[in-house]
Design an enzyme around this catalytic site. Structure first.
Site, PDB file in Angstrom:
ATOM      1  N   CYS A   1      -4.519  -3.222   6.915  1.00 23.78           N
ATOM      2  CA  CYS A   1      -3.802  -4.404   6.385  1.00 23.78           C
ATOM      3  C   CYS A   1      -2.877  -3.921   5.258  1.00 23.78           C
ATOM      4  CB  CYS A   1      -4.788  -5.449   5.884  1.00 23.78           C
ATOM      5  SG  CYS A   1      -5.980  -5.917   7.161  1.00 23.78           S
TER       6      CYS A   1
ATOM      7  N   ASN B   1      -3.597  -9.767  -5.212  1.00 25.19           N
ATOM      8  CA  ASN B   1      -3.838  -8.762  -6.231  1.00 25.19           C
ATOM      9  C   ASN B   1      -2.881  -7.603  -5.878  1.00 25.19           C
ATOM     10  OD1 ASN B   1      -5.154  -7.490  -8.285  1.00 25.19           O
ATOM     11  ND2 ASN B   1      -7.169  -7.552  -7.317  1.00 25.19           N
TER      12      ASN B   1
ATOM     13  N   CYS C   1      -3.643  -4.266   1.363  1.00 26.30           N
ATOM     14  CA  CYS C   1      -4.988  -3.931   0.900  1.00 26.30           C
ATOM     15  C   CYS C   1      -5.094  -2.459   0.507  1.00 26.30           C
ATOM     16  CB  CYS C   1      -5.975  -4.251   2.019  1.00 26.30           C
ATOM     17  SG  CYS C   1      -7.634  -3.619   1.725  1.00 26.30           S
TER      18      CYS C   1
ATOM     19  N   GLU D   1     -17.054   1.582  -3.681  1.00 28.87           N
ATOM     20  CA  GLU D   1     -16.968   0.630  -4.791  1.00 28.87           C
ATOM     21  C   GLU D   1     -17.951  -0.521  -4.638  1.00 28.87           C
ATOM     22  OE1 GLU D   1     -12.166   1.179  -5.189  1.00 28.87           O
ATOM     23  OE2 GLU D   1     -13.014  -0.792  -4.868  1.00 28.87           O
TER      24      GLU D   1
ATOM     25  N   CYS E   1     -10.981   2.169   5.497  1.00 33.69           N
ATOM     26  CA  CYS E   1     -10.957   1.132   6.527  1.00 33.69           C
ATOM     27  C   CYS E   1      -9.889   1.480   7.550  1.00 33.69           C
ATOM     28  CB  CYS E   1     -10.664  -0.237   5.911  1.00 33.69           C
ATOM     29  SG  CYS E   1     -10.729  -1.578   7.139  1.00 33.69           S
TER      30      CYS E   1
ATOM     31  N   SER F   1     -10.607 -13.390   7.309  1.00 30.76           N
ATOM     32  CA  SER F   1      -9.389 -13.093   6.545  1.00 30.76           C
ATOM     33  C   SER F   1      -8.189 -13.434   7.401  1.00 30.76           C
ATOM     34  CB  SER F   1      -9.382 -11.616   6.143  1.00 30.76           C
ATOM     35  OG  SER F   1     -10.492 -11.351   5.323  1.00 30.76           O
TER      36      SER F   1
ATOM     37  N   GLY G   1     -13.928  -1.610   3.481  1.00 28.99           N
ATOM     38  CA  GLY G   1     -14.286  -1.511   4.895  1.00 28.99           C
ATOM     39  C   GLY G   1     -14.367  -2.839   5.623  1.00 28.99           C
ATOM     40  N   GLU G   2     -14.425  -2.732   6.947  1.00 23.66           N
ATOM     41  CA  GLU G   2     -14.517  -3.903   7.816  1.00 23.66           C
ATOM     42  C   GLU G   2     -15.955  -3.972   8.344  1.00 23.66           C
ATOM     43  OE1 GLU G   2     -13.076  -6.668   8.873  1.00 23.66           O
ATOM     44  OE2 GLU G   2     -14.708  -6.820  10.317  1.00 23.66           O
TER      45      GLU G   2
ATOM     46  N   CYS H   1     -10.352  -4.892  -3.866  1.00 23.02           N
ATOM     47  CA  CYS H   1     -10.878  -3.997  -2.838  1.00 23.02           C
ATOM     48  C   CYS H   1     -10.136  -2.658  -2.780  1.00 23.02           C
ATOM     49  CB  CYS H   1     -10.726  -4.797  -1.551  1.00 23.02           C
ATOM     50  SG  CYS H   1     -10.841  -3.984  -0.024  1.00 23.02           S
TER      51      CYS H   1
ATOM     52  N   CYS I   1     -20.272  -7.690  -4.768  1.00 24.48           N
ATOM     53  CA  CYS I   1     -19.330  -7.435  -3.680  1.00 24.48           C
ATOM     54  C   CYS I   1     -19.589  -6.001  -3.224  1.00 24.48           C
ATOM     55  CB  CYS I   1     -17.909  -7.609  -4.223  1.00 24.48           C
ATOM     56  SG  CYS I   1     -16.646  -7.241  -3.012  1.00 24.48           S
TER      57      CYS I   1
END
Ligand code: SAH
Ligand code: SF4
Length: 348
Positions: free
Chosen positions: A115, A292, A118, A91, A111, A216, A161-162, A335, A104
């Site tokens: 989390c 979100n 997410c 994305e 990922c 974060s 992703g991280e 995300c 972005c």
């Protein structure tokens, strides 16, 4: 097949020499890639036809296909989902705000950090993106904006992703995007957002780069952060904050803390006070973003009152904060959310 966006200038030069071409062709190709963002070799008009044909069978450019392209109802947020040759979905989001054109971008397919709130974390990890795969979406949007006489002004690595879990490719992508002979975006215009990989933050601090860092945080106590961010068990809050202080000391740069406000979870006065105590006197800023909602997590966004109260509490500790509006909610611009919707065939 070599993806030319995977090569730095020296590697591109070697590639050109290996094709039996003179060195100056590398500079010409480089400019087609990073100044003109061309999509095919035929467009590289100052190259001889034989070279263009040779390139077409030995190399490629952007290898992804657009799977979905959506515009938010206010027209300010555009989200594109692209598919890579091995099927991975990536994305990218463009946000237009005043004169800013912020992209972005993603650093990984999926990922590994898990989390709970997410959408990307909920899907798990597939693989790292290559440098070319990280920057190809930037070139795609740059081309779209160039047609409107506009350009990409800012980039945030806050897509899927991280970034620091794909450290080398992420930093090489930053090098590529900031190369003065290439895309030439200012290093200060790219923000790397990390969930808090402590050794990687220290390594990044040691590099002394100008590219800003966002952390974060989302919770100020281990009891709370453990619930939201599994990696906190490995590198707890105190160690993370130590690494942040080290970064500030090394670079002299302000750090940004991201905080997704989840109703009744991490939006309490206690959390605000704990955060205030934790980061007061630090060269930092807090971004408060009402959650979100995602399919795999029951939490919802905090009410306006809670957000205000949280911000006022921080102010008591002289901690500055900004409440961010959630952009592009109607196009799943959070995300990992658009991929989720496409893969599960729920798109209208
Ligand atoms: N992995 C990196 C960068 C990608 S996530 C990181 O975690 O920082 C980008 C930002 O979006 C992070 O601050 C992340 O915590 C936040 N985020 C993820 N899911 C969210 C959601 N559902 N609502 C609000 N923010 C979210
Ligand atoms: Fe990964 Fe960032 Fe999502 Fe956590 S918030 S799962 S680190 S993308």
């Amino acid at each position: 097949m070599i993806n030319l966006y995977d090569l730095n200038f020296d590697e591109l030069t070697q590639f050109v020499l290996d094709l039996g071409e003179p060195k100056f062709r590398a500079r010409q190709i480089w400019e087609w890639l990073y100044h003109s963002f061309v999509v095919d070799f035929d467009a590289m008009r100052n190259l001889p036809k034989s070279l263009r044909e040779n390139l077409a069978v030995t190399a490629n450019l952007d290898t992804s296909k657009i799977v979905a392209d959506q515009l938010s109802s206010d027209g300010q947020t555009q989200k594109v989902l692209t598919q890579l040759p091995d099927g991975q979905l990536i994305e990218t989001v463009l946000m237009r705000y005043n004169r800013r054109r912020t992209l972005c971008i993603s650093s990984q397919a999926g990922c590994a950090m898990g989390c709970v709130f997410c959408a990307t974390g909920q899907m798990g990890f597939f693989r790292n993106l290559s440098v070319g795969e990280i920057i190809a979406p930037v070139m795609r949007f740059a081309r779209q904006l160039a047609a409107e006489d506009q350009r990409v002004t800012n980039i945030v690595m806050m897509g899927m992703g991280e970034p620091l879990h794909n450290y080398d490719n992420t930093l090489e992508a930053v090098n590529r995007l900031t190369d003065p002979t290439g895309f030439n975006l200012g290093a200060r215009k790219i923000t790397i957002s990390t969930v808090g990989l402590v050794p990687a933050i220290r390594r990044y601090a040691d590099e002394g780069r100008q590219t800003p860092l966002a952390i974060s945080l989302h919770a100020a106590t281990d009891a709370e952060r453990d619930k939201l961010i599994p990696i906190n068990k490995r590198w707890p809050v105190a160690e993370l904050i130590d690494a942040c202080r080290y970064y500030i000391k090394k670079t002299g740069r302000r750090i940004t803390f991201e905080w997704a406000l989840i109703a009744g979870e991490n939006d309490t006065i206690e959390q605000a006070q704990a955060l205030g105590k934790l980061v007061q006197e630090m060269l930092c800023h807090v971004n408060l973003i009402p959650l979100n909602p995602t399919k795999g997590y029951g939490g919802g966004p905090s009410s306006r009152e809670r957000v205000d109260k949280f911000q006022q509490t921080l102010a008591q500790y002289k901690v500055t904060s900004t409440v961010r509006v959630r952009r592009g909610i109607d196009i799943q611009a959070g995300c990992g959310q658009l991929r989720d919707r496409i893969v599960n065939q729920t798109i209208d």
